[in-house]
Design an enzyme around this catalytic site. Sequence first.
Site, PDB file in Angstrom:
ATOM      1  N   ASP A 152       0.797  -1.238   0.000  1.00  0.00           N
ATOM      2  CA  ASP A 152       0.000   0.000   0.000  1.00  0.00           C
ATOM      3  C   ASP A 152       0.825   1.280   0.000  1.00  0.00           C
ATOM      4  O   ASP A 152       0.305   2.352  -0.306  1.00  0.00           O
ATOM      5  CB  ASP A 152      -0.929   0.022   1.224  1.00  0.00           C
ATOM      6  CG  ASP A 152      -2.275  -0.626   0.938  1.00  0.00           C
ATOM      7  OD1 ASP A 152      -2.478  -1.073  -0.208  1.00  0.00           O
ATOM      8  OD2 ASP A 152      -3.112  -0.671   1.852  1.00  0.00           O
ATOM      9  N   HIS A 174       5.857  -1.081  -7.194  1.00  0.00           N
ATOM     10  CA  HIS A 174       6.995  -1.936  -6.861  1.00  0.00           C
ATOM     11  C   HIS A 174       7.428  -2.640  -8.158  1.00  0.00           C
ATOM     12  O   HIS A 174       6.602  -3.260  -8.840  1.00  0.00           O
ATOM     13  CB  HIS A 174       6.613  -2.976  -5.809  1.00  0.00           C
ATOM     14  CG  HIS A 174       6.355  -2.387  -4.443  1.00  0.00           C
ATOM     15  ND1 HIS A 174       7.320  -1.704  -3.729  1.00  0.00           N
ATOM     16  CD2 HIS A 174       5.250  -2.388  -3.655  1.00  0.00           C
ATOM     17  CE1 HIS A 174       6.814  -1.314  -2.553  1.00  0.00           C
ATOM     18  NE2 HIS A 174       5.556  -1.707  -2.493  1.00  0.00           N
ATOM     19  N   GLY A 226      -2.613  -0.892  -8.614  1.00  0.00           N
ATOM     20  CA  GLY A 226      -1.531   0.074  -8.811  1.00  0.00           C
ATOM     21  C   GLY A 226      -0.351  -0.137  -7.880  1.00  0.00           C
ATOM     22  O   GLY A 226       0.383   0.807  -7.582  1.00  0.00           O
ATOM     23  N   LYS A 227      -0.129  -1.391  -7.412  1.00  0.00           N
ATOM     24  CA  LYS A 227       0.913  -1.610  -6.406  1.00  0.00           C
ATOM     25  C   LYS A 227       2.159  -2.317  -6.934  1.00  0.00           C
ATOM     26  O   LYS A 227       3.262  -2.061  -6.465  1.00  0.00           O
ATOM     27  CB  LYS A 227       0.336  -2.434  -5.244  1.00  0.00           C
ATOM     28  CG  LYS A 227      -0.831  -1.753  -4.525  1.00  0.00           C
ATOM     29  CD  LYS A 227      -1.481  -2.705  -3.525  1.00  0.00           C
ATOM     30  CE  LYS A 227      -2.716  -2.096  -2.867  1.00  0.00           C
ATOM     31  NZ  LYS A 227      -3.380  -3.048  -1.977  1.00  0.00           N
ATOM     32  N   VAL A 228       1.977  -3.248  -7.877  1.00  0.00           N
ATOM     33  CA  VAL A 228       3.095  -4.093  -8.312  1.00  0.00           C
ATOM     34  C   VAL A 228       3.102  -4.179  -9.842  1.00  0.00           C
ATOM     35  O   VAL A 228       2.059  -4.431 -10.459  1.00  0.00           O
ATOM     36  CB  VAL A 228       2.949  -5.521  -7.715  1.00  0.00           C
ATOM     37  CG1 VAL A 228       3.966  -6.473  -8.313  1.00  0.00           C
ATOM     38  CG2 VAL A 228       3.107  -5.494  -6.191  1.00  0.00           C
TER      39      VAL A 228
END
Length: 362
Positions: A269, A284, A312-314
């Site tokens: 997050d 990431h 939208g994190k990895v």
Amino acid sequence: MPVRVRNIRKKKEKKMATKQDYLKETIQHIDIKQHNVVPFVDSMEKMAFSARDLNRAAKIFDNMLKDKDCTIFLTLAGSIFSAGLKKVVFDLINNNMVDAITSTGALIVDQDFFEALGYKHYIGTPFVDNNELRELAIDRIYDTYIDEDELRVCDETIGKIADSLEKRPYSSREFIYEMGRYLDNNGGPKVEDSVVYAAYKKNIPIFVPAFSDCSAGFGFVMHQTKFPGEHVSIDSAKDFLELTKIKIASKQSGIFMIGGGVPKNFTQDIVVAADLLEGSAEMHKYAIQITVADERDGALSGSTLKEACTWGKVQTSSEQMVYSEATIAMPLIAGYAYHKGSWKNRQGKEFQKLFSSEKIDA
Ligand SMILES: NC(=O)c1ccc[n+]([C@@H]2O[C@H](COP(=O)([O-])OP(=O)(O)OC[C@H]3O[C@@H](n4cnc5c(N)ncnc54)[C@H](O)[C@@H]3O)[C@@H](O)[C@H]2O)c1
């Protein structure tokens, strides 16, 4: 004849077991430095299923280490230190293979700090008289035993550390740093491989977002009862902000996740939080996860890293799920990267210093 034998046995008094009968053989932490698994893991490349997944995850971790711009976040869940994986994390810390850690409290307090105080985890079995264990104050984690009386010393030590500090809210990072300082001021840890102490010495921040959900919680209950007005408390929003600041200070980032739970989500997050604060943030770039959970229940621990991309994190180019129990897969992935040696060209990022102005007496 058989009846008579049974009667004789009945008349024999049952010998009361003692703690020492159960707490005999200690868990030994695996040493990845002793086993060059590179040829073994390389040979998994041409296999299928979890072996090939593990091979790819090991290579992704090695790529994180080769990428000088990459900050490596390690997330930890499960009872993996009591199971013998503590030294793996200790070696990752000491060889600049990780820059920040997010963990559960059980691992950092009940298991690592507990061993730093001189206590041990013991080899046990799930096929046991659990009521007898209860009577003897022996706690069980599957096939491992812990002396509850020793765990209570750990609870009390946390309470004592809280009593000694300026009364205000702390991030868990700040408090865990104080646990390292406590060990330093009291003759050092009683074992060579303390994760809390190694991180303290190497300026690697450790975050435990649910800090009260472990031995530390008992210590804090005692501390806050003793000081009902002003007392030490843990501010988990401060944890999230500090972890986000590490992301903002990094050009690229990668995550090595052991198990799922709060540490996994918290660390993923920070991309969204950095985006909110900065207007834009890179996802990431690298992500690997070892877990026994799968995605069918829609819950966090088994949610895939491809799914994390939709949030939208990895990024999807260098991610890999490994469906395995961690005591098997973690030494292979960490051992592979250790023996490949890419970490030798890496500097420690010492993110603890990012917050040094906020530290007391530091
Ligand atoms: N585990 C303990 O002995 C213990 C003791 C005291 C307090 N707690 C607290 O309970 C909370 C949750 O702890 P938790 O991390 O034990 O459990 P968890 O159930 O939250 O772990 C999350 C997920 O990680 C995966 N996982 C866990 N162990 C794994 C393994 N060995 N291999 C592969 N995947 C694995 C599983 O999918 C699991 O659902 C934390 O706040 C912790 O401090 C735990």
